[in-house]
Design an enzyme around this catalytic site. Structure first.
Site, mmCIF file in Angstrom:
data_model
loop_
_atom_site.group_PDB
_atom_site.id
_atom_site.type_symbol
_atom_site.label_atom_id
_atom_site.label_comp_id
_atom_site.label_asym_id
_atom_site.label_seq_id
_atom_site.Cartn_x
_atom_site.Cartn_y
_atom_site.Cartn_z
ATOM 1 N N GLU A 57 0.910 -1.135 -0.129
ATOM 2 C CA GLU A 57 0.003 0.132 -0.063
ATOM 3 C C GLU A 57 1.089 1.212 -0.105
ATOM 4 O O GLU A 57 2.142 1.123 0.257
ATOM 5 C CB GLU A 57 -0.768 0.038 1.249
ATOM 6 N N LYS A 78 2.932 4.524 1.030
ATOM 7 C CA LYS A 78 3.355 5.235 2.230
ATOM 8 C C LYS A 78 3.136 6.610 2.318
ATOM 9 O O LYS A 78 3.466 7.624 1.505
ATOM 10 C CB LYS A 78 4.782 4.779 2.279
ATOM 11 N N ASP A 89 2.604 10.366 2.878
ATOM 12 C CA ASP A 89 3.617 11.364 3.528
ATOM 13 C C ASP A 89 2.631 12.459 4.347
ATOM 14 O O ASP A 89 2.553 13.680 3.666
ATOM 15 C CB ASP A 89 4.415 11.935 2.311
ATOM 16 N N TYR A 97 -4.375 2.508 8.375
ATOM 17 C CA TYR A 97 -3.807 1.548 7.743
ATOM 18 C C TYR A 97 -3.082 0.557 8.738
ATOM 19 O O TYR A 97 -2.593 -0.538 8.146
ATOM 20 C CB TYR A 97 -2.707 1.956 6.674
ATOM 21 N N LYS A 127 11.417 3.160 -0.138
ATOM 22 C CA LYS A 127 11.391 4.795 -0.342
ATOM 23 C C LYS A 127 11.496 4.979 -1.609
ATOM 24 O O LYS A 127 12.354 4.551 -2.256
ATOM 25 C CB LYS A 127 12.284 5.567 0.645
ATOM 26 N N CYS A 142 9.308 49.969 -9.121
ATOM 27 C CA CYS A 142 8.802 48.687 -10.168
ATOM 28 C C CYS A 142 10.020 48.206 -11.111
ATOM 29 O O CYS A 142 10.348 49.358 -11.907
ATOM 30 C CB CYS A 142 7.704 49.177 -10.797
ATOM 31 N N CYS A 145 7.939 49.362 -14.849
ATOM 32 C CA CYS A 145 7.626 50.691 -15.268
ATOM 33 C C CYS A 145 8.199 51.796 -14.451
ATOM 34 O O CYS A 145 8.284 52.911 -14.826
ATOM 35 C CB CYS A 145 6.079 50.747 -15.093
ATOM 36 N N CYS A 188 3.357 47.481 -7.079
ATOM 37 C CA CYS A 188 3.383 48.581 -8.001
ATOM 38 C C CYS A 188 2.016 49.046 -8.117
ATOM 39 O O CYS A 188 1.144 48.006 -8.593
ATOM 40 C CB CYS A 188 3.906 48.035 -9.340
ATOM 41 N N CYS A 238 0.999 49.620 -15.441
ATOM 42 C CA CYS A 238 2.297 48.966 -15.568
ATOM 43 C C CYS A 238 2.129 47.764 -16.697
ATOM 44 O O CYS A 238 1.518 47.053 -16.554
ATOM 45 C CB CYS A 238 2.736 48.478 -14.375
HETATM 46 S S1 IVH Z 1 2.352 1.020 9.033
HETATM 47 C C1 IVH Z 1 3.895 -1.092 13.176
HETATM 48 N N1 IVH Z 1 1.662 1.819 6.944
HETATM 49 O O1 IVH Z 1 5.461 5.935 7.961
HETATM 50 C C2 IVH Z 1 3.850 -0.449 11.769
HETATM 51 N N2 IVH Z 1 3.011 3.222 8.190
HETATM 52 O O2 IVH Z 1 8.387 5.446 8.789
HETATM 53 C C3 IVH Z 1 3.054 0.751 11.646
HETATM 54 N N3 IVH Z 1 3.372 5.669 7.316
HETATM 55 O O3 IVH Z 1 5.359 6.045 11.407
HETATM 56 C C4 IVH Z 1 3.432 1.592 10.409
HETATM 57 N N4 IVH Z 1 2.017 5.131 5.249
HETATM 58 O O4 IVH Z 1 3.644 7.306 10.215
HETATM 59 C C5 IVH Z 1 2.280 1.950 7.943
HETATM 60 N N5 IVH Z 1 0.714 2.691 4.866
HETATM 61 C C6 IVH Z 1 1.457 2.673 5.935
HETATM 62 C C7 IVH Z 1 2.013 3.891 6.036
HETATM 63 C C8 IVH Z 1 2.973 4.061 7.227
HETATM 64 C C9 IVH Z 1 2.906 6.057 6.015
HETATM 65 C C10 IVH Z 1 4.100 6.330 8.171
HETATM 66 C C11 IVH Z 1 3.836 5.916 9.674
HETATM 67 C C12 IVH Z 1 5.208 5.351 10.313
HETATM 68 C C13 IVH Z 1 6.253 5.877 8.918
HETATM 69 C C14 IVH Z 1 7.177 4.875 9.223
#
Ligand code: IVH
Length: 697
Positions: free
Chosen positions: A133, A135, A137, A246, A342, A436, A439, A454, A459
């Site tokens: 799934e 990650k 941000d 999640y 990552k 400016c 002008c 300005c 202008c």
């Molecule tokens: S699982 C025990 N799933 O990434 C495991 N974390 O560096 C719990 N994060 O602290 C984390 N998307 O804040 C999990 N699909 C995802 C995530 C996720 C973002 C964040 C989370 C965690 C950090 C890990």
């Protein structure tokens, strides 16, 4: 505390370590520890990162690997042995039911294969299913539900203690305040997830801030995490946060209850949460039986990372079976059964060579940094807006500085900060112009604003920007009349004002290089078509300060003809949804100007539509003309959009929220806070859907 020499030494040491300096293991480990501790302090305490995220991760991973290879050299106070600090003092601190661990990172196929091999070794001979799934941000949160009710929400904090943010989290519409856990005999449950701000919401937020002269928020992640920790939940509500849940980190069943079947796998538990009304990532969730398939999926997904409405910085791969997860267990820092993959970093450093000042449509003068071109996550960046003088002063940016640049997805690149430790004394302050640059008019800075302006509306820079805006996609949508053609036509004197667009001397255009019959015909057709655009687009296209698309729509539906606004005063305008004192003043100022009135006459003479047809056809003398409506809850006989159209057809105006300006609140099923608020106000007529239908006939 670190002294000036320490900063210098840490900088040199980190660069040497990053370039892979070869040293005896013991010394290397000691140096890595020192740099990581320093970087932690800069990040968590000083709020001023010394390293790019990827650089930090690289050093941390290197130290961990060395500790594994040389357990005898590992010290108990190594930064790998504890979680970092980071709790603000403003909100109450609460302990998590189970520590909020973070994830171990991988960066390539090899890392992932190694991880999968380690997992397999922990459950020998068993088949493994991987769940992948995004990650997210954003800012991580934990939610606790007891007897089906949301009782507590907290930030991650240091992983053991976080900040209590229940009231703020309750402002996030997608998070249920209660859910049917008890029907599965779940007494208490802790759910983890991420709070994010969608990229378009973030862009709107920053546009608003810019219009109000406030410094922009750096990126959606900071915006989400800052918003969660605001002290006023009402402010939080305005920010439109989203959540994705999640992970179930803990639960307690009623005595003698059996574990719900769904809680046997990660995949099913997220489906279960989804069924219970939670925003869990079921659409983005994929399962695979081999790590090679996972790797291929990761590579493919990285190409598509910008397609999602929010920022992601990688993917998370989890072992699907909860029983296997439990047997794999965790280290002091992360679960063994999950890992982050990552994506490539989107930060880079470069040299700031000069600063140019650009004049915008409203005369605002924006400093733009010219940096040595760098590739950030696949895009070359060489020009970066510095927004305004306050940002330049706050970040202490100088010409000649080495700067850390971040590009987060679709978000425009920005300078995170200058690397002060890289200065050699030759850097120069950025000097703001007093006149400016286009002008020569003296610049002004209204007291409550952060930008210099300005104020010469003739202008050249402003005129060109206004024409570009008028032709833009969201305004009159004149295809082909973008920045380059508007500039070209302006320089040749073919286009001096907005109405000139409708009387271009095409015989002269035909003599220009690059303008063939076909392209001229296309341009003419696009210009002709724009005459029929609805009034709201014309109003937006006029570029009245503080009038964005939404306000333009609200304005358009309240009049029959654009000139009606000549009669409106600020008080009347303020009655409209979305119009405060500043916007009202700007609108009256615009329509009072003889130049603007002349422009409107010319546009009309050219055949541009200035009429609100919708309203003219509607019964403008009906009893509901100008009355304000709002719909809440689920309607059963028609869609909300249809109901709104019906109200507008009888001359009504739709509002966005409950306020003293509201006349009618039409209430469907499951109406919530709007109904409460309207009742409290006592001035709003509350109608059922049927009553509304009967009323308007
Ligand atoms: S699982 C025990 N799933 O990434 C495991 N974390 O560096 C719990 N994060 O602290 C984390 N998307 O804040 C999990 N699909 C995802 C995530 C996720 C973002 C964040 C989370 C965690 C950090 C890990």
């Amino acid at each position: 505390m670190y002294t000036a020499q320490d900063h210098q030494r840490m900088y040199t040491q980190s660069k040497a370590l990053l370039s892979g300096a070869a040293l005896p293991a013991a010394e290397l480990m000691q140096q890595l520890q020192e740099v990581i501790l320093y970087a932690d302090w800069r990040y968590y305490v000083e709020n001023d990162p010394a390293l790019a995220d990827a650089e930090y991760d690289q050093l941390f991973a290197r130290l961990k690997k060395l500790e594994l290879d040389h357990p005898d050299l590992q010290s108990a106070d190594s930064p790998t042995q504890r979680v970092a600090y980071g709790i603000s003092e403003r909100l109450p601190t609460v302990g998590h039911l189970v520590p909020m661990l973070s994830l171990d990172n991988t960066y390539n196929a090899e890392d992932l294969t190694d991880w999968a091999r380690r997992c397999a070794a922990l459950v020998p001979g068993e088949e493994i299913v991987f769940c992948v799934e995004p990650k997210y941000d954003g800012a991580s949160i934990s939610l606790i539900y007891e007897q089906g009710k949301l009782v507590r929400a907290a930030t991650r904090g240091d992983g053991v203690y976080g900040e209590e943010i229940t009231n703020n989290v309750k402002q996030i519409r997608s998070i249920p305040l209660q859910a049917g856990f008890t029907k599965d005999q779940v007494q208490q449950i802790e759910i983890r997830g991420e709070v994010v701000i969608h990229k378009d919401t973030f862009a709107t937020l920053n546009k608003q801030r810019a219009a109000e002269g406030q410094a922009p928020l750096a990126n959606p992640r900071n915006a989400a995490s800052g918003t969660l920790r605001m002290l006023d939940p009402n402010e939080v509500a305005k920010r439109k946060l989203s959540a994705i849940l999640y992970h179930i980190s803990d639960y307690a069943l009623e005595p003698q209850a059996v574990r719900p079947a769904a809680l046997g796998t990660h995949f099913d538990s997220l489906q279960w949460l989804y069924q219970l009304g939670f925003p869990s990532p079921v659409k983005e969730l994929k399962t695979f039986r081999s790590i090679d398939e996972v790797i291929a999926y990761c590579a493919d997904f990285e190409q598509r990372r910008d397609d999602l409405p929010y920022e992601i910085d990688g993917l998370v791969i989890k072992i699907n079976s909860i029983d296997q997860q439990e047997r794999m267990g965790m280290t002091a820092h992360h679960p063994r059964w999950a890992v982050a993959y990552k994506f490539k970093a989107r930060q880079a450093t470069s040299k700031l060579r000069s600063v140019e000042f650009q004049v915008g449509r409203t005369g605002s003068v924006t400093p733009v940094a010219k940096i040595d071109a760098v590739n950030i996550g696949g895009a070359m960046v060489s020009s970066i807006s510095l927004f305004n003088e306050d940002v330049v002063r706050e970040k202490d940016i100088h010409i000649g500085d080495t700067v850390l640049v971040e590009r987060a997805g679709d978000v425009i690149p920005y300078i995170v900060k200058p690397l002060a430790e890289m200065r050699d004394g030759s850097e120069q302050a950025i000097v703001f112009p007093t006149h400016c640059p286009v002008c020569g008019e003296q610049l002004e800075k209204p007291e409550e604003e952060a930008v210099w302006r300005c104020i010469n509306i003739a202008c050249a820079a402003q005129v060109v920007e206004r024409m570009i805006h008028f032709c833009s996609k969201d305004a009159m949508d004149v295809r082909g009349m973008g920045e380059s053609n508007v500039n070209k036509f302006f320089e040749l004197g073919l286009l001096r004002t907005v109405p000139d667009l409708y009387r271009i001397d095409w015989s002269r255009v035909a003599q220009l290089e690059g303008f063939k019959e076909k392209s001229i015909a296309n341009l003419q057709a696009a210009i002709e078509a724009s005459k029929k655009q609805p009034l709201n687009r014309v109003i937006f296209g006029l570029g009245i300060r503080h009038v964005g698309e939404t306000t333009a729509k609200n304005l358009a539906r309240t009049v029959s003809h654009l000139r009606d606004f000549y009669q409106w005063d600020e008080e009347q305008l303020k009655q409209l949804d979305d119009v405060g004192p500043k916007v009202a003043a700007s609108i009256t100022h615009f329509f009072a100007s003889p130049e603007n009135r002349h422009m409107i006459d010319l546009l009309e003479e050219s055949g541009v539509n200035l009429v609100n047809h919708h309203r003219q056809e509607s019964q403008s003398d009906s009893a509901f003309s100008g009355k304000t409506f709002l719909f809440t809850g689920t309607l059963s006989q028609m869609k909300r959009s249809e109901a709104e159209a019906k109200a507008e057809a009888v001359g009504g105006v739709i509002l966005g929220g409950v306020s003293s300006k509201l006349n009618y609140l039409v209430v469907g099923e499951d109406a919530g806070s709007k109904l409460e608020k309207a009742k409290k106000l006592g001035t709003v007529s509350i109608l059922t859907e049927q009553e509304f239908i009967d009323m308007i006939g």
